[in-house]
Design an enzyme around this catalytic site. Structure first.
Site, mmCIF file in Angstrom:
data_model
loop_
_atom_site.group_PDB
_atom_site.id
_atom_site.type_symbol
_atom_site.label_atom_id
_atom_site.label_comp_id
_atom_site.label_asym_id
_atom_site.label_seq_id
_atom_site.Cartn_x
_atom_site.Cartn_y
_atom_site.Cartn_z
ATOM 1 N N HIS A 208 20.964 -19.758 47.688
ATOM 2 C CA HIS A 208 20.044 -19.378 48.850
ATOM 3 C C HIS A 208 19.978 -19.346 50.205
ATOM 4 O O HIS A 208 21.644 -19.972 50.308
ATOM 5 C CB HIS A 208 19.704 -21.412 49.026
ATOM 6 C CG HIS A 208 19.052 -22.230 49.841
ATOM 7 N ND1 HIS A 208 17.613 -22.903 49.498
ATOM 8 C CD2 HIS A 208 18.314 -22.076 51.061
ATOM 9 C CE1 HIS A 208 17.516 -23.277 50.225
ATOM 10 N NE2 HIS A 208 17.422 -22.543 51.401
ATOM 11 N N LYS A 237 21.737 -30.148 51.436
ATOM 12 C CA LYS A 237 22.754 -28.863 51.761
ATOM 13 C C LYS A 237 24.349 -30.016 52.973
ATOM 14 O O LYS A 237 23.577 -30.776 53.073
ATOM 15 C CB LYS A 237 21.856 -28.243 52.320
ATOM 16 C CG LYS A 237 20.550 -27.847 52.492
ATOM 17 C CD LYS A 237 20.234 -27.240 53.525
ATOM 18 C CE LYS A 237 18.974 -25.990 52.792
ATOM 19 N NZ LYS A 237 17.768 -26.112 53.505
ATOM 20 N N GLU A 288 10.917 -21.254 48.921
ATOM 21 C CA GLU A 288 9.816 -22.330 48.911
ATOM 22 C C GLU A 288 9.087 -21.989 50.983
ATOM 23 O O GLU A 288 10.264 -21.052 51.468
ATOM 24 C CB GLU A 288 10.095 -23.529 49.492
ATOM 25 C CG GLU A 288 10.375 -23.861 47.870
ATOM 26 C CD GLU A 288 11.179 -25.787 47.377
ATOM 27 O OE1 GLU A 288 11.236 -26.329 46.285
ATOM 28 O OE2 GLU A 288 11.060 -26.854 48.312
ATOM 29 N N ARG A 292 8.560 -26.575 59.313
ATOM 30 C CA ARG A 292 9.590 -27.273 60.521
ATOM 31 C C ARG A 292 10.728 -26.903 60.738
ATOM 32 O O ARG A 292 10.746 -25.682 60.367
ATOM 33 C CB ARG A 292 9.644 -29.118 59.860
ATOM 34 C CG ARG A 292 10.424 -28.549 58.648
ATOM 35 C CD ARG A 292 11.080 -30.026 57.876
ATOM 36 N NE ARG A 292 12.919 -30.023 56.981
ATOM 37 C CZ ARG A 292 12.002 -29.467 55.650
ATOM 38 N NH1 ARG A 292 11.047 -29.201 55.326
ATOM 39 N NH2 ARG A 292 13.671 -28.842 55.340
HETATM 40 C C1 MV4 Z 1 15.359 -21.998 40.401
HETATM 41 C C2 MV4 Z 1 16.827 -22.204 39.974
HETATM 42 C C3 MV4 Z 1 16.687 -20.910 39.446
HETATM 43 N N1 MV4 Z 1 15.626 -20.403 39.027
HETATM 44 N N2 MV4 Z 1 13.942 -21.840 40.496
HETATM 45 C C4 MV4 Z 1 16.828 -25.876 44.246
HETATM 46 C C5 MV4 Z 1 15.602 -26.668 45.136
HETATM 47 C C6 MV4 Z 1 13.908 -25.768 45.257
HETATM 48 N N3 MV4 Z 1 14.387 -25.127 46.659
HETATM 49 C C7 MV4 Z 1 14.015 -24.937 44.131
HETATM 50 N N4 MV4 Z 1 15.801 -24.877 43.449
HETATM 51 C C8 MV4 Z 1 15.417 -23.932 41.999
HETATM 52 N N5 MV4 Z 1 14.649 -23.255 41.363
HETATM 53 C C9 MV4 Z 1 14.310 -20.616 39.070
HETATM 54 N N6 MV4 Z 1 13.492 -19.927 38.684
HETATM 55 C C10 MV4 Z 1 17.747 -22.907 40.816
HETATM 56 C C11 MV4 Z 1 16.805 -24.118 42.007
HETATM 57 C C12 MV4 Z 1 18.303 -24.623 42.609
HETATM 58 C C13 MV4 Z 1 19.203 -24.495 43.809
HETATM 59 C C14 MV4 Z 1 17.667 -23.587 44.669
HETATM 60 C C15 MV4 Z 1 18.287 -23.073 45.794
HETATM 61 C C16 MV4 Z 1 19.631 -24.143 46.085
HETATM 62 C C17 MV4 Z 1 20.687 -25.396 45.357
HETATM 63 C C18 MV4 Z 1 19.642 -25.006 43.819
HETATM 64 C C19 MV4 Z 1 20.364 -25.772 43.197
HETATM 65 C C20 MV4 Z 1 20.108 -25.364 42.209
HETATM 66 C C21 MV4 Z 1 19.364 -25.322 41.385
#
Ligand code: MV4
Length: 449
Positions: A208, A237, A288, A292
């Site tokens: 992330h 986080k 996303e 903010r």
């Molecule tokens: C995802 C992903 C894997 N593949 N989308 C988690 C919350 C939201 N920000 C979107 N997230 C994710 N989207 C796809 N197509 C994995 C996550 C995800 C994640 C993303 C960022 C930080 C932590 C996470 C923990 C679990 C899953």
């Protein structure tokens, strides 16, 4: 320039905004609930208005009470901080209707980025890389199965009204789609009042990495480099750092340009964060956009020597952004200190702080509202402090964090200090080779007597 700003928030972020306002010669109004009568932001502000009982829905989320506080104190702007009403389009609109400047995004941008399918569509139009997936919302189970079959499993289905991990499910085959799709729609309808779902290819073991942007009222945006927020537990986080151990100058340039393109395409005004998923091959995909200021903004401030709250206020008052894109000159790490017990499932641990010794020294920043004798109320988020260390290299910043954590004494409640101290010794953290899966493999070592 604003003469008086009301801070519609509490805790460390309320103090953070009050500090910058004071440096800018702007008067401040604190709002507080009955549970926060003894909180520092009440004492540090020039004026303070009690807006209701402890319950957030009757105080910090109660729009009429906050607007009334702004009216009676004659505040000309409101800073919402993060959480609470900071991404509430209705609140942004009502402020505008009362001729009070909302120091944040416009109602349109809050809504456009708050609806995840519409945010994604916007990014596709802007030419920002997005995860391959469905074209908009899924019609029904049959449609979901058809789209997944075409894309190939595994896939992720996501609630368009969700976000931050809420309302999403990883699906590995058609049987699971049969079993889980209806439940996901039901859960999204129950949680968000909107069961709309879209689908994406599942990105395995992503990082992330988010890019801080600031846009002004003249259509210009700049980026302030990245933050790596991959160390999360149940989408909360725990620690963030900049620069990201995974980043290269080439990747930073590409991600920074994509983030600016996103902000300028919609004419974004204010501080915002464009979140990306980054896979092991350094492909990055829009995830996303947060409209903010974020909890972890201090590490960006530390590495580019920049006051982000000041920039928010200047831009809201009609100033142009500097226009310069920033490269980190140092390395900064933030550890979120929560009143939670890491030896018992990180369960909340509110109560009175009986003993407090705070770390300090060169390269150590502590953003907190707690003091010795402070009673941490059970009604709100458990974060009580943000410990930030900054040094020339990652290794030095980690060593400084270890030293600061060892100095940090909080008695009377349990905190996540022991978790962070162990994290700083963890080989996968030290190597920088961690993804969003890191916490799944983390176990606290027992207390040494
Ligand atoms: C995802 C992903 C894997 N593949 N989308 C988690 C919350 C939201 N920000 C979107 N997230 C994710 N989207 C796809 N197509 C994995 C996550 C995800 C994640 C993303 C960022 C930080 C932590 C996470 C923990 C679990 C899953």
């Amino acid at each position: 320039m604003f003469k008086k700003i009301l801070i519609a928030n509490r805790g460390e972020i309320a103090l953070r905004v009050i500090r910058t306002c004071k440096e800018m010669g702007i008067k401040t109004v604190a709002v507080y609930s009955k549970a926060d009568e003894e909180s520092l932001h009440v004492r540090f502000a020039d004026e303070a208005v009690c807006i209701g009982p402890a319950l957030s829905s009757e105080s910090y989320l109660k729009i009429p009470n906050i607007i009334a506080a702004a009216e009676i104190t004659n505040a000309d702007a409101i800073h919402p901080g993060y959480g609470f009403l900071s991404e509430n389009a209705k609140f942004s609109k009502i402020c505008a209707e009362h001729d009070i400047k909302f120091i944040g995004a416009s109602p349109e941008h809050i809504e456009r980025m708050g609806d995840k399918a519409s945010a994604k569509r916007t990014m596709i139009e802007a030419g920002v890389p997005t995860v391959p997936g469905s074209d908009g919302l899924l019609k029904d189970l049959a449609d979901a199965k058809k789209v997944a079959k075409k894309m190939g499993y595994p896939v992720m289905i996501k609630a368009t009204a969700g976000g931050g991990g809420k309302g999403m499910r990883a699906i590995f085959n058609e049987e699971e789609m049969e079993a889980q799709f209806a439940g996901a729609v039901q859960e999204a309808t129950a949680s968000f009042g909107n069961g709309g779902m879209y689908m994406e290819k599942l990105i395995l073991e992503p990082r992330h990495i988010e890019i801080q942007v600031v846009g002004d009222q003249y259509g210009r945006a700049c980026h302030l480099s990245e933050r790596d927020c991959s160390v999360q537990r149940r989408h909360q986080k725990l620690t963030e750092e900049t620069p990201s151990p995974f980043m290269t100058p080439k990747l930073r340039k590409k991600m920074g340009e994509a983030a600016i393109k996103a902000a300028e395409f919609i004419g974004y005004e204010g501080a915002g964060t464009v979140e990306f998923l980054v896979d092991k091959d350094a492909n990055f995909y829009f995830m996303e956009m947060n409209t903010r200021i974020q909890v972890e903004h201090p590490i960006t401030e530390e590495v580019i020597d920049f006051d982000l709250i000041r920039e928010q206020i200047l831009v809201a008052a009609g100033e142009k952004i500097s226009g310069k894109n920033y490269e980190p000159q140092m390395h900064s790490i933030e550890c979120r200190i929560n009143a939670e017990d890491p030896y018992n499932g990180f369960r909340p641990s509110p109560g009175r702080i009986t003993t407090l010794h705070m770390p300090g020294g060169h390269g150590v920043r502590l953003d907190t509202h707690v003091y010795s004798g402070y009673v941490i109320p059970p009604n709100y988020d458990s974060m009580i402090a943000k410990l930030i260390t900054t040094a020339r290299t990652r290794e030095e910043a980690i060593n400084k964090m270890k030293r600061a954590l060892d100095e940090f004494v909080i008695e009377g409640v349990q905190t996540t200090i022991p978790f962070h101290r162990q994290l700083m010794d963890h080989p996968d953290y030290i190597s920088g080779n961690y993804t969003t899966k890191f916490m799944e493999g983390f176990e606290m070592k027992p207390i040494e007597n």
